[in-house]
Design a protein around this motif. Structure first.
Motif, PDB file in Angstrom:
ATOM      1  N   LEU A  80      42.023 -37.200  16.120  1.00 47.24           N
ATOM      2  CA  LEU A  80      42.837 -38.045  15.258  1.00 47.24           C
ATOM      3  C   LEU A  80      42.213 -39.437  15.154  1.00 47.24           C
ATOM      4  O   LEU A  80      41.795 -40.021  16.154  1.00 47.24           O
ATOM      5  N   ALA A  81      42.161 -39.951  13.949  1.00 46.55           N
ATOM      6  CA  ALA A  81      41.655 -41.302  13.734  1.00 46.55           C
ATOM      7  C   ALA A  81      42.743 -42.311  14.088  1.00 46.55           C
ATOM      8  O   ALA A  81      43.935 -42.056  13.886  1.00 46.55           O
ATOM      9  N   PHE A  82      42.328 -43.459  14.603  1.00 44.50           N
ATOM     10  CA  PHE A  82      43.306 -44.475  14.998  1.00 44.50           C
ATOM     11  C   PHE A  82      42.695 -45.855  14.880  1.00 44.50           C
ATOM     12  O   PHE A  82      41.473 -46.018  14.788  1.00 44.50           O
ATOM     13  N   THR A  83      43.576 -46.857  14.877  1.00 44.27           N
ATOM     14  CA  THR A  83      43.147 -48.251  14.926  1.00 44.27           C
ATOM     15  C   THR A  83      43.599 -48.859  16.245  1.00 44.27           C
ATOM     16  O   THR A  83      44.509 -48.345  16.903  1.00 44.27           O
ATOM     17  N   THR A  84      42.946 -49.955  16.624  1.00 47.23           N
ATOM     18  CA  THR A  84      43.350 -50.700  17.815  1.00 47.23           C
ATOM     19  C   THR A  84      43.443 -52.176  17.442  1.00 47.23           C
ATOM     20  O   THR A  84      43.107 -52.568  16.324  1.00 47.23           O
ATOM     21  N   SER A  85      43.895 -52.984  18.382  1.00 48.71           N
ATOM     22  CA  SER A  85      43.909 -54.432  18.160  1.00 48.71           C
ATOM     23  C   SER A  85      43.504 -55.148  19.440  1.00 48.71           C
ATOM     24  O   SER A  85      43.685 -54.631  20.545  1.00 48.71           O
ATOM     25  N   PHE A  86      42.936 -56.329  19.250  1.00 50.69           N
ATOM     26  CA  PHE A  86      42.467 -57.161  20.364  1.00 50.69           C
ATOM     27  C   PHE A  86      43.340 -58.402  20.390  1.00 50.69           C
ATOM     28  O   PHE A  86      43.215 -59.277  19.538  1.00 50.69           O
ATOM     29  N   HIS A  87      44.258 -58.460  21.373  1.00 48.50           N
ATOM     30  CA  HIS A  87      45.257 -59.522  21.412  1.00 48.50           C
ATOM     31  C   HIS A  87      44.968 -60.617  22.427  1.00 48.50           C
ATOM     32  O   HIS A  87      45.332 -61.773  22.208  1.00 48.50           O
ATOM     33  N   THR A  88      44.398 -60.259  23.554  1.00 50.07           N
ATOM     34  CA  THR A  88      44.241 -61.231  24.636  1.00 50.07           C
ATOM     35  C   THR A  88      42.833 -61.172  25.211  1.00 50.07           C
ATOM     36  O   THR A  88      42.141 -60.152  25.101  1.00 50.07           O
ATOM     37  N   LEU A  89      42.428 -62.268  25.825  1.00 47.24           N
ATOM     38  CA  LEU A  89      41.124 -62.313  26.485  1.00 47.24           C
ATOM     39  C   LEU A  89      41.251 -61.645  27.849  1.00 47.24           C
ATOM     40  O   LEU A  89      41.229 -62.275  28.898  1.00 47.24           O
ATOM     41  N   PHE A  90      41.367 -60.313  27.786  1.00 48.82           N
ATOM     42  CA  PHE A  90      41.608 -59.485  28.967  1.00 48.82           C
ATOM     43  C   PHE A  90      40.573 -59.732  30.054  1.00 48.82           C
ATOM     44  O   PHE A  90      40.905 -59.898  31.233  1.00 48.82           O
ATOM     45  N   ALA A  91      39.303 -59.760  29.671  1.00 47.66           N
ATOM     46  CA  ALA A  91      38.232 -59.918  30.661  1.00 47.66           C
ATOM     47  C   ALA A  91      38.332 -61.260  31.377  1.00 47.66           C
ATOM     48  O   ALA A  91      38.131 -61.351  32.597  1.00 47.66           O
ATOM     49  N   GLU A  92      38.659 -62.321  30.611  1.00 52.64           N
ATOM     50  CA  GLU A  92      38.789 -63.652  31.211  1.00 52.64           C
ATOM     51  C   GLU A  92      40.014 -63.725  32.120  1.00 52.64           C
ATOM     52  O   GLU A  92      39.972 -64.347  33.190  1.00 52.64           O
ATOM     53  N   PHE A 150      36.615 -48.988  25.465  1.00 58.86           N
ATOM     54  CA  PHE A 150      37.967 -48.651  25.020  1.00 58.86           C
ATOM     55  C   PHE A 150      38.055 -48.632  23.498  1.00 58.86           C
ATOM     56  O   PHE A 150      38.589 -47.701  22.894  1.00 58.86           O
ATOM     57  N   HIS A 151      37.544 -49.664  22.850  1.00 53.27           N
ATOM     58  CA  HIS A 151      37.720 -49.812  21.405  1.00 53.27           C
ATOM     59  C   HIS A 151      36.686 -49.045  20.577  1.00 53.27           C
ATOM     60  O   HIS A 151      36.867 -48.875  19.365  1.00 53.27           O
ATOM     61  N   ALA A 152      35.617 -48.571  21.204  1.00 45.95           N
ATOM     62  CA  ALA A 152      34.514 -47.961  20.454  1.00 45.95           C
ATOM     63  C   ALA A 152      34.951 -46.839  19.499  1.00 45.95           C
ATOM     64  O   ALA A 152      34.459 -46.769  18.371  1.00 45.95           O
ATOM     65  N   PRO A 153      35.879 -45.941  19.885  1.00 46.42           N
ATOM     66  CA  PRO A 153      36.235 -44.846  18.963  1.00 46.42           C
ATOM     67  C   PRO A 153      37.165 -45.262  17.830  1.00 46.42           C
ATOM     68  O   PRO A 153      37.411 -44.464  16.917  1.00 46.42           O
ATOM     69  N   ALA A 154      37.711 -46.476  17.875  1.00 42.53           N
ATOM     70  CA  ALA A 154      38.666 -46.907  16.850  1.00 42.53           C
ATOM     71  C   ALA A 154      37.976 -47.076  15.499  1.00 42.53           C
ATOM     72  O   ALA A 154      36.856 -47.590  15.425  1.00 42.53           O
ATOM     73  N   LYS A 155      38.652 -46.660  14.434  1.00 47.43           N
ATOM     74  CA  LYS A 155      38.098 -46.830  13.091  1.00 47.43           C
ATOM     75  C   LYS A 155      38.038 -48.308  12.712  1.00 47.43           C
ATOM     76  O   LYS A 155      37.124 -48.743  12.011  1.00 47.43           O
ATOM     77  N   LYS A 156      39.047 -49.062  13.146  1.00 45.74           N
ATOM     78  CA  LYS A 156      39.078 -50.506  12.924  1.00 45.74           C
ATOM     79  C   LYS A 156      39.701 -51.171  14.144  1.00 45.74           C
ATOM     80  O   LYS A 156      40.576 -50.589  14.780  1.00 45.74           O
ATOM     81  N   VAL A 157      39.245 -52.373  14.438  1.00 48.83           N
ATOM     82  CA  VAL A 157      39.853 -53.189  15.489  1.00 48.83           C
ATOM     83  C   VAL A 157      40.419 -54.439  14.809  1.00 48.83           C
ATOM     84  O   VAL A 157      39.678 -55.177  14.143  1.00 48.83           O
ATOM     85  N   MET A 158      41.722 -54.650  14.962  1.00 51.44           N
ATOM     86  CA  MET A 158      42.368 -55.791  14.321  1.00 51.44           C
ATOM     87  C   MET A 158      42.319 -57.005  15.241  1.00 51.44           C
ATOM     88  O   MET A 158      42.625 -56.916  16.429  1.00 51.44           O
TER      89      MET A 158
END
Length: 338
Positions: free
Chosen positions: A99-111, A131-139
């Motif tokens: 299944l195709a999906f999108t993700t989002s990047f909300h916080t500076l998790f690594a920091e 984590f985000h590599a398979p996402a069709k788009k990252v918002m």
């Protein structure tokens, strides 16, 4: 045309932050437009408190139940908002079922993880790229975040999902609500190490410093800065009244991807003082509504000279309707390219 949209997030109540606010307003606006939303959140699972941050709940053994929920719902669009246990389970489900999906990047998790647990930032971004590599788009919320992720090796299609404000709730009010010595310099948000509150509270500035919020650093900062007024957690009308009664909103964070509370302050007619870093540089693009300076004391003094109506007018450019339209247009069909 309406769609069945699955929205998976580890960030949810009782957390009060910009991520939860954005997700809640986006989903509410989507439902008003006729879409059917399936929110999958930690309160639906057995959880444990996150080490060092108990208000964040981590879902346990969640894959089986999440899979059944998605099997039953049969979503036409799938969005994974966070990189926690539920996000990992949803990612696994989508990959298993092609299944195709999108993700989002909300916080500076690594920091954040580096600040709390001293895990190298490079390790954190290695996990995030995976984590985000398979996402069709990252918002992402801003151009600064997009540029940073590209520089850190993200190969995804990065698209914009901005933020909004409720101007009917946050608006200029009677400053007599607070009778403390002025000017009143205020921070609203999590009282936590990543918010860099020491940089604000250690300043020698006139008037009164007020901190509205709760968090793991509250006890420590209360003891360290006894002259600061710590109001604690507020929501609803009391929060709006406090915010509108300030003279300047101080945002010392160096690790926010947006800072949605900046819009709340501006809509309330309160100018912003902050560092010139990701988040503030994307939100405060006019020097008529805020001052960004590596010298935070100077930024506060300069911001106090700004006009409340200019701040209000600027904030009105941000709406949850526009924010939600961006989000919806970024979604992809779950059965795309299988």
């Amino acid at each position: 045309m309406s769609f069945k949209i699955a929205f998976i997030t580890d960030a949810w109540h009782p957390q009060i932050n910009g991520v939860v606010t954005t997700i809640q307003n986006t989903c509410t606006t989507l439902e008003r437009s006729g879409h059917q939303i399936k929110l999958i959140t930690p309160d639906q699972f057995k959880t444990i408190p996150c080490p060092s941050y108990p208000s964040i709940r981590l879902s346990l053994a969640c894959y089986g139940k999440l899979s059944r929920q998605l099997d039953e719902f049969k979503p036409q669009r799938i969005h994974i908002a966070t990189e926690g246990p539920l996000g990992l389970a949803a990612r696994r489900y989508c990959l298993k079922h092609n299944l195709a999906f999108t993700t989002s990047f909300h916080t500076l998790f690594a920091e954040y993880v580096n600040l709390r647990f001293k895990i190298p930032v490079s390790w954190g971004y290695g996990f995030l790229r995976w984590f985000h590599a398979p996402a069709k788009k990252v918002m992402v919320a801003t151009q600064s975040v997009e540029a940073d992720l590209h520089a850190r090796g993200f190969k995804n299609s990065l698209v914009r999902w901005s933020r909004g404000v409720n101007p009917d709730f946050y608006y200029p009010r009677d400053k007599a609500f607070l009778s403390m010595p002025r000017p009143i310099s205020m921070f609203v948000g999590r009282v936590a190490i990543e918010k860099n509150l020491d940089a604000f509270l250690s300043l020698d500035i006139p008037g009164t410093k007020i901190v509205v919020g709760d968090g793991p650093q509250l006890k420590e900062l209360k003891a360290k800065f006894p002259e600061t007024v710590f109001v604690g957690f507020l929501s609803g009308e009391p929060l709006a009244q406090h915010l509108a009664a300030a003279d300047v909103f101080v945002f010392p964070s160096l690790t926010d991807t947006f800072g949605i509370v900046l819009l709340d302050a501006l809509a309330s007619g309160i100018p912003v003082a902050a560092y010139p870093v990701t988040g503030p540089v994307d939100v405060i693009t006019s020097d008529k509504v805020g001052k960004l300076d590596s010298n935070l004391k100077k930024a506060i003094a300069d911001a106090l000279q700004l006009d409340a109506q200019d701040c209000r007018n600027y904030a009105l450019n941000y709406s949850w309707v526009n924010c939600t339209e961006q989000f919806f247009n970024n979604l992809v069909p779950a059965f795309e390219e299988i």
